[in-house]
Design an enzyme around this catalytic site. Structure first.
Site, short mmCIF file in Angstrom:
data_model
loop_
_atom_site.label_atom_id
_atom_site.label_comp_id
_atom_site.label_asym_id
_atom_site.label_seq_id
_atom_site.Cartn_x
_atom_site.Cartn_y
_atom_site.Cartn_z
N TYR A 146 58.38 44.28 24.03
CA TYR A 146 58.25 43.59 22.74
C TYR A 146 57.64 42.20 22.88
O TYR A 146 57.01 41.71 21.95
CB TYR A 146 59.64 43.44 22.09
N LYS A 195 64.46 53.67 33.54
CA LYS A 195 63.49 54.68 33.95
C LYS A 195 63.09 54.32 35.37
O LYS A 195 61.90 54.06 35.66
CB LYS A 195 62.31 54.70 32.96
N ASP A 227 65.42 59.40 29.60
CA ASP A 227 65.15 60.72 28.99
C ASP A 227 66.41 61.59 29.03
O ASP A 227 66.73 62.29 28.07
CB ASP A 227 63.95 61.42 29.67
N ASP A 251 65.94 50.27 21.38
CA ASP A 251 65.44 50.49 20.02
C ASP A 251 65.51 51.98 19.70
O ASP A 251 66.03 52.40 18.66
CB ASP A 251 63.99 49.99 19.92
N ASP A 255 68.58 54.26 17.38
CA ASP A 255 68.28 55.10 16.21
C ASP A 255 68.85 56.50 16.40
O ASP A 255 69.41 57.10 15.48
CB ASP A 255 66.76 55.21 15.98
C1 IPM Z 1 65.16 47.39 14.99
C2 IPM Z 1 63.83 47.56 14.34
C3 IPM Z 1 62.90 46.48 14.84
C4 IPM Z 1 62.76 46.64 16.32
C5 IPM Z 1 61.53 46.47 14.13
C6 IPM Z 1 61.70 46.29 12.65
C7 IPM Z 1 60.63 45.43 14.70
O1 IPM Z 1 63.34 48.83 14.58
O2 IPM Z 1 65.79 46.33 14.79
O3 IPM Z 1 65.58 48.30 15.71
O4 IPM Z 1 61.96 47.46 16.78
O5 IPM Z 1 63.47 45.94 17.06
MG MG Z 2 64.66 50.11 15.62
#
Ligand code: IPM
Ligand code: MG
Length: 360
Positions: A146, A195, A227, A251, A255
């Protein structure tokens, strides 16, 4: 106690869900004798509209002078919003990344919990969901891909894009310490995800994690390739307590973990520096498609406010009072549309905020 809170409503459903979190916090303040001062600031799309940039120095300054930041969500529809015609450095998300970096919020705590009242929403087979799960992803937030150097150059007549993934030992050490510290007050298990079969940065990650682990003999730890971790999260999520990982893996895995709960509208998060300062926001996005309809689920933001009380202010009883109130509301069968199921009572965003407030 005096609580100075910078407040970022943000975009989409942001203003609605922050309003409900403030309602709940105000009730806590009245009941427990605290004084809350909110300082509303702009970030993301709202800041682009007002100032032409997603984050101003003034916003950074006000956040720095506060004890904590409470945030809704930022961003819009990437296909239709004019914000996404701007240069990437001027889009809403760039504001969030810059804020994380400016406030040195290197530790991102993302709990993923299967609420017993909502276990029906878990998309996994019943024999897996029955076991329940309660994990916390400790994601490094200010390093890695990032924030490494990136550029697009022209080479041999074609474009070439370069993103760099760097980590220093000290960056790894400070997040590893956070991971082991939190595991120590949870179920005492760290799964460090990397990884290391491919990446140098992961091999360094492993080495530093092993050094840090020596200071926490009570905590068991293991290394897992990213993975494999992605598979294990759907195969046997109950095995995880704390998942410690770098920015990009965190990240993606966070999710996935939130999807496995089936109720992303319930998941809070905290981004901390090495003091008690933190930025608290729901794990979900700004859901522009339902903005302004009063149907969003405010519980993730309310739970983020509870995390703020716990981690930034050491107000554990107050945080627990919020969590208990949410438990009651769920037990009584109230649901926003995203967590609605047969036989339950559907309520709006503001009704949900009122219900939780009333039970404190
Ligand atoms: C998160 C989001 C952010 C990230 C985006 C919006 C830049 O996906 O907070 O997980 O990737 O960190
Ligand atoms: Mg995210």
């Amino acid at each position: 106690m005096n609580l100075n809170i910078a407040c970022i409503n943000g975009d989409g459903i942001g203003p609605e869900i922050v309003t409900e979190a403030k309602k709940v916090l105000n009730k806590i303040a009245t009941k427990y004798g605290h004084e809350i001062n909110y300082n509303d600031v702009l970030m993301g799309g709202a800041s682009i509209d007002a100032n032409g940039v997603p984050l101003t120095d003034e916003t950074i300054d006000i956040c720095k002078k506060s004890d904590a930041v409470l945030m809704g969500s930022i961003g819009g529809n990437t296909a239709t919003s004019p914000w996404y015609k701007l240069d990437p450095s001027l889009r809403p998300e760039a504001g969030l990344l810059k804020l994380r970096k400016s406030l040195n919020l290197f530790a991102n705590l993302r709990p993923a919990v299967l609420y017993p009242q909502l276990s029906g929403a878990c998309p996994l087979k019943e024999e897996i969901s029955e076991a329940g799960f309660d994990m916390l992803i400790m994601r490094e937030l200010t390093g890695g891909l990032y924030f490494g150097e990136r550029k697009t150059i022209e080479e041999n007549g074609e474009k070439k894009a370069i993103d760099t993934l760097t980590y220093t030992e000290s960056e790894i050490r400070r997040i590893a310490i956070k991971g082991f510290e939190i595991a120590n007050v949870r179920r005492k298990k760290v799964t460090s995800v990397d990884k290391a079969n491919v990446l140098d940065s992961s091999r360094l990650w492993r080495k530093v994690v092993e050094e840090v682990a020596k200071d926490y003999p009570e905590v068991t730890y293991e290394h897992m390739l990213v993975d494999n971790c992605a598979m294990q999260l759907v195969k046997d999520p109950a095995q995880f307590d704390v998942i410690l990982t770098e920015n990009m893996f965190g990240d993606i895995l966070s999710d996935e973990a939130s999807m496995v709960t089936g109720s992303i509208g319930m998941l809070a998060s905290a981004s901390m520096n090495d003091s008690k300062f933190g930025l608290y926001e729901p794990s979900h996005g700004s859901a522009p498609d339902i903005a302004g309809l009063n149907v969003a689920n405010p519980l993730a933001t309310i739970l983020s406010a509870a995390m703020m009380l716990k981690y930034s202010f050491d107000l554990h009883e107050e945080a627990q009072a919020i969590e208990n109130a949410i438990g009651k509301v769920l037990d009584e069968g109230y649901r926003t549309v995203d967590i609605m199921s047969d036989g339950m009572k559907k309520v709006s965003c503001s009704e949900m905020g009122d219900l939780v407030t009333d039970r404190i």
